[in-house]
Design an enzyme around this catalytic site. Structure first.
Site, short mmCIF file in Angstrom:
data_model
loop_
_atom_site.label_atom_id
_atom_site.label_comp_id
_atom_site.label_asym_id
_atom_site.label_seq_id
_atom_site.Cartn_x
_atom_site.Cartn_y
_atom_site.Cartn_z
N ASP B 142 143.28 71.50 116.41
CA ASP B 142 142.57 70.24 116.54
C ASP B 142 141.75 70.25 117.82
O ASP B 142 142.27 70.52 118.91
CB ASP B 142 143.57 69.08 116.55
N HIS B 149 134.86 59.22 122.02
CA HIS B 149 136.31 58.97 122.03
C HIS B 149 136.92 59.45 123.36
O HIS B 149 137.70 58.72 123.99
CB HIS B 149 136.98 59.68 120.86
N ARG B 158 141.47 56.29 133.41
CA ARG B 158 141.01 56.79 134.72
C ARG B 158 139.73 56.11 135.20
O ARG B 158 139.22 56.45 136.25
CB ARG B 158 140.76 58.30 134.64
N GLU B 218 143.84 58.65 113.86
CA GLU B 218 142.68 59.27 114.49
C GLU B 218 141.72 59.69 113.39
O GLU B 218 142.07 60.49 112.52
CB GLU B 218 143.09 60.48 115.35
N GLU B 220 139.01 61.70 111.89
CA GLU B 220 138.47 63.03 112.16
C GLU B 220 137.84 63.63 110.90
O GLU B 220 138.11 63.20 109.78
CB GLU B 220 139.58 64.00 112.63
N ASP B 252 144.63 62.28 111.95
CA ASP B 252 145.61 62.96 112.80
C ASP B 252 146.51 61.90 113.44
O ASP B 252 146.31 61.50 114.59
CB ASP B 252 144.86 63.77 113.88
N ARG B 256 151.48 57.13 120.16
CA ARG B 256 150.97 57.09 121.53
C ARG B 256 152.08 56.99 122.56
O ARG B 256 151.94 57.50 123.68
CB ARG B 256 150.01 55.91 121.70
N GLN B 259 153.62 60.36 122.94
CA GLN B 259 152.63 61.23 123.59
C GLN B 259 152.59 61.03 125.11
O GLN B 259 152.56 62.00 125.87
CB GLN B 259 151.25 60.93 122.98
N TYR B 263 153.57 64.61 127.02
CA TYR B 263 152.42 65.53 126.95
C TYR B 263 152.15 66.32 128.23
O TYR B 263 151.40 67.29 128.19
CB TYR B 263 151.17 64.79 126.50
N THR B 369 139.13 62.95 117.39
CA THR B 369 138.73 61.61 116.98
C THR B 369 137.23 61.38 117.14
O THR B 369 136.65 61.72 118.17
CB THR B 369 139.50 60.57 117.80
N GLU B 383 141.64 52.94 121.26
CA GLU B 383 140.37 52.42 121.79
C GLU B 383 140.14 50.97 121.36
O GLU B 383 139.68 50.13 122.14
CB GLU B 383 139.21 53.28 121.28
#
Lengths: 439, 439
Positions: B142, B149, B158, B218, B220, B252, B256, B259, B263, B369, B383
């Site tokens: 992926d 995205h 961030r 997601e 895709e 996908d 969250r 994750q 991750y 995504t 999002e």
């Protein structure tokens, strides 16, 4: 730590005391030979292999009638997947039967010991066969269960206080690896090209596309899955042993300079997918039972799905890595034990399937790099050179950092002591060839 | 952006103007039916499928003699892998032949149009067939090529100044995904259990093992590989199109909350491997050629191995996502275009193989995504809800965050305008079932 002290069991096949392939082992692999290019299953015994296709087709399993017909199917396959699919009770029976057939005091001398026509075709010197990938691999997952390694590398980049990420002792961290590029010992790999930052301090960061300069090895153990679970249905940690076919040595080659630039935020990709080398002989889970020991202690109380009743959830397999340069200089750069893991195979299986992910027969797991705590025990060159700041001293007097063109990395792993029957893996060897000409 | 304005081509099979499966499409899939549970290849045409096993075995390819015998082999397989292996020139020939056979003015009326015995068995209403995975997937990769995205999500965590990581515009960031849990549209998935931080601010961070609370979709596109490359030998970007079989829609699924905790440092694992849903019909690469357009502009000068001569390296496929709740309320939560990608499929192939990684027939790629820049165009709920801070307004008046038990996510994708022949994918639908009882 329990020491395995098993008496030597004699075989009528000559087995040197230092052989990894004693009668207590009986590892399975896929071979071909000059006389017959067909890929077919075999076991290793001493310095020979027993060609299981020839053995099965000539009635070798006549004294195991329940398996005799099945053997002619699964042992004429070009991979071990269909044998693996039969499950651990069958593997146990077949291994025991082959031990009986090969034993000095075999109850069935007519099967092979006194059957010279079959011996002549089925018992082949290892030097005359080529090994191939033992199983067709569905998915390959690499864990990060070697806590000393995680700590050593974390210390290099973040200092000892923050070396381990907050999740590390709570779950077996892992990533999905690349199955297509898993190769068997002996297959050489080209140094990969990739994007690297030649000047990591430049602003803005601008990569160059060059042959990777920091090729590293990663000393790992691998495990093949023998039983699938249905999508959506986790494997409880207490039943996870049923899903283990057996074990191999693994070198998860890594291009550290590619990795540094690419891995944020989704993890390693091209840094790892140019190749992963495994040893050819799958040591069945049962063969390692006598070598159980405790692994690294976890300070955390574990979530229930990771809690095991057995404390001896690791194996004591002595691991060594040789770096052999193109001029023939051989330096042993790592000596450690496979017990240097925080997570066991059953815990890895329980975690992998906890959200419902389905495992398939032939899936491959890796432990992640196995390191001890002290210099000389590190399973990666990254640790040995302190991220490239120091050099490795070679036995011939030279020194170098990372893997050079023409270098061969050779991993050996063996359980037991000479004088008892050794259960070993042979070698997991791979050579790095020069980068290709990029058009 | 070039608009596809193609005249409608009539078929003797009734095709509604809104059908995704016009004569200009001819997508390939795997079906079974109540009358015949055998998995076998088919194409979709209007509201029917043409059973290619029945068609091939009854001489349907008699007017394509070079392919007639091969057809009886590849179209009686339970996957499309052996058809894919024949390569794009053959796919082109076969698709053109099937278009000829199905055309109103077919030069071969005796093959099917006027052959009622074969029509009766081979032309089956779609409502009477079940779809299965079109190919056996080797590895699934992926990417993260949807720059909007990446920017939207990066901004949430961030801020906009640091939204994109320094490597983002330089290389197609990707991770290895899980192939075993890729399922075809219609297969429901259980909400996964996993480790999550119920209180992310607590110190020390202590996870709980619970059913995930933040299940996301997601949006895709997926691509299947049709031609392998040898390990160690990269695919040049200019030749990468030869390696593309065709395309599917992909969801996908992502947990969250799992994750966020798992991750670091190796990327998503259990957050993604509980399931990935793809649409059943593979739209061949040739069928999308009329819909080429430019993608997102890259401010960087690309490394040579990523430089393409063609500017129109994306497709304009209109994408929509419906959220259907268990009480039947349907809300379209996303409307966007597949052109919202920074990297093209040839660039993804060139990058994936740049270090020598080998692709195999049946490997699956995902774009990552796909989102536009504005509200209403976002391809993930992350999002749409600004990381769970806002709710999604449902058409029935309710509102919710993330996917609830019993919700179905339905992705649709189609190229072209009504009034011309549409080239579409049908639906990629998946329902989230309640978490299982964990023992």
């Amino acid at each position: 730590m329990r020491m395995a002290k098993m008496p030597t069991t004699k075989s009528w096949v000559a087995i040197p005391p230092s052989s990894h392939f004693s009668l207590a082992n009986i590892p399975f692999g896929i071979i071909s030979s000059a006389k017959d290019a067909t890929r077919r299953p075999a076991i290793a015994i001493g310095e020979h292999v027993l060609d299981l296709a020839a053995f099965a087709q000539s009635g070798g399993f006549q004294k195991l009638p329940s398996f005799q017909y099945t053997a002619t199917i699964v042992f004429t396959s070009s991979t071990l997947n269909s044998f693996a699919a039969l499950g651990r009770p069958t593997h146990r029976t077949v291994r025991q039967y082959l031990q009986d057939v090969l034993s000095e005091n075999t109850p069935y001398p007519e099967v092979l010991k006194d059957n010279s026509p079959l011996r002549d075709v089925a018992l082949i010197p290892q030097a005359e066969v080529q090994n191939h990938l033992p199983l067709s691999i569905g998915d390959y997952t690499d864990f990060f269960a070697g806590r000393n390694h995680a700590f050593n590398v974390g210390t290099l980049f973040r200092g000892p206080q923050n070396a381990l990420n907050p999740n590390y002792n709570h779950l077996p961290v892992a990533y999905h690896g690349r199955a297509s590029s898993v190769v068997v010992s002996g297959i050489a790999l080209h140094r990969p090209w990739g994007q690297v930052l030649l000047d990591p301090t430049a602003d803005p960061k601008t990569p160059s596309f060059v042959p990777a300069r920091r090729i590293d090895m990663e000393l790992e153990m691998g495990m093949f899955v023998t039983k699938e679970n249905t999508l959506g249905h986790p494997v409880p940690v207490g039943k996870a042993e049923d899903h283990i076919f057996g074990y191999v040595l693994m070198n998860d080659w890594s291009a550290r300079d590619i990795q540094t630039w690419e891995y944020v935020p989704l993890g390693p990709f091209n840094a790892k997918n140019f190749g992963t080398t495994i040893s050819p002989w799958v040591v069945l889970a049962d063969a390692l039972e006598p070598f159980r020991t405790e692994g690294l202690d976890n300070p955390n109380e574990l979530q229930s799905y990771l809690r095991e009743s057995r404390k001896e959830n690791q194996y004591d397999i002595k691991l060594e890595v040789d770096l052999k340069t193109s001029d023939g200089d051989v330096t042993t750069i790592t000596r450690t034990s496979s017990r240097n893991l925080l997570w066991s195979w059953p815990q890895m299986i329980a975690h992998h399937t906890a959200g419902g992910c389905n495992l398939r027969i032939g899936d491959l797991f890796g432990t992640g790099t196995i390191s001890g705590s002290d210099p000389g025990t590190y399973g990666s060159i990254l640790e040995q050179t302190k991220a490239g700041k120091q050099s490795i001293k070679l036995s011939g007097g030279g020194e170098q950092k990372f893997v050079q063109d023409g270098d061969t990395i050779i991993i050996r792993g063996v359980a037991g002591e000479i004088g008892s029957d050794l259960v070993g893996f042979g070698e997991c060897a791979g050579t790095i060839l020069p980068a290709i000409q990029y058009s």
